[in-house]
Scaffold this motif. Sequence first.
Motif, short mmCIF file in Angstrom:
data_model
loop_
_atom_site.label_atom_id
_atom_site.label_comp_id
_atom_site.label_asym_id
_atom_site.label_seq_id
_atom_site.Cartn_x
_atom_site.Cartn_y
_atom_site.Cartn_z
N THR A 220 2.81 -5.87 5.98
CA THR A 220 2.22 -4.54 5.97
C THR A 220 2.11 -4.02 7.40
O THR A 220 1.94 -4.79 8.35
CB THR A 220 0.84 -4.54 5.31
OG1 THR A 220 0.29 -3.23 5.33
CG2 THR A 220 -0.11 -5.49 6.02
N LEU B 23 -0.27 4.69 -1.77
CA LEU B 23 -1.70 4.65 -2.02
C LEU B 23 -2.45 5.53 -1.04
O LEU B 23 -2.15 5.56 0.15
CB LEU B 23 -2.23 3.22 -1.90
CG LEU B 23 -1.73 2.20 -2.93
CD1 LEU B 23 -2.41 0.86 -2.69
CD2 LEU B 23 -1.97 2.68 -4.36
N VAL C 114 -6.19 2.19 -1.01
CA VAL C 114 -5.94 1.10 -0.07
C VAL C 114 -7.18 0.21 0.02
O VAL C 114 -7.09 -1.03 0.01
CB VAL C 114 -5.56 1.65 1.32
CG1 VAL C 114 -5.56 0.52 2.35
CG2 VAL C 114 -4.19 2.30 1.28
N THR D 3 0.81 -1.23 0.00
CA THR D 3 0.00 0.00 0.00
C THR D 3 0.84 1.28 0.00
O THR D 3 0.28 2.38 0.12
CB THR D 3 -0.94 0.02 1.22
OG1 THR D 3 -0.15 -0.03 2.42
CG2 THR D 3 -1.89 -1.15 1.18
N LEU E 225 -5.63 -3.83 6.87
CA LEU E 225 -6.37 -3.86 5.61
C LEU E 225 -7.81 -4.32 5.79
O LEU E 225 -8.57 -4.37 4.82
CB LEU E 225 -5.65 -4.78 4.62
CG LEU E 225 -4.26 -4.33 4.17
CD1 LEU E 225 -3.59 -5.42 3.34
CD2 LEU E 225 -4.35 -3.03 3.37
#
Length: 208
Positions: free
Chosen positions: A173, A147, A152, A144, A177
């Motif tokens: 990450t 973004l 995202v 991401t 998310l």
Amino acid sequence: MTLTVTDLTISRGGIPVLEGLNFRLDAGRALVLRGPNGVGKTTLLRTVAGLQPPVTGQITNPPESIAYAAHSDGLKATLTVAENLHFWADIFGTKGIDKALAGFDLEGLVDRPAGALSAGQKRRLGLARLLVSERSIWILDEPTVSLDVASVAMFADAVRAHLATGGSALIATHIDLGLDADVLDVGPFRAVPGSGSGDFDGLDEGFL
């Protein structure tokens, strides 16, 4: 398709960074890697993706099942958005880019050279390669970056759709998310200083 990692030790620059890793990634599931910066998440993803050898251990996955997306978008600046995706479709031996264009909101940019895109647009185009690949296992390193919030969410939707069709994803990450995902904290697997095989002394992953 299932990815299995057994008793894995990995190195960076010839120095073991993580050891004793065991995990399984089944079809339809996502596994998120956690741990502090520099602990070895990128090295682990590169190793699982086949870009560098492990020190010890075994990685088992079906042949030609992995698509890898890291910090580089992997774009040809002089080619248009459509031409970049067609290039990768040829590499992966697949046909059609419409799903990738729609999945990452690129329809209005098909004729624009990749070099003229914003950082966020470039990132979306780089990630759209995942849909073109038609590979079942996605290996994703900080996907991401660059973004905005809307993009995202778009990426997270693409991952959910991939999982819903039997795909899987291994993701490093630092953001949530909103996925129904398992979590692996790699911190406890830091290698003990001085451990590992001497055969890997001087190995620099940058040359692999």
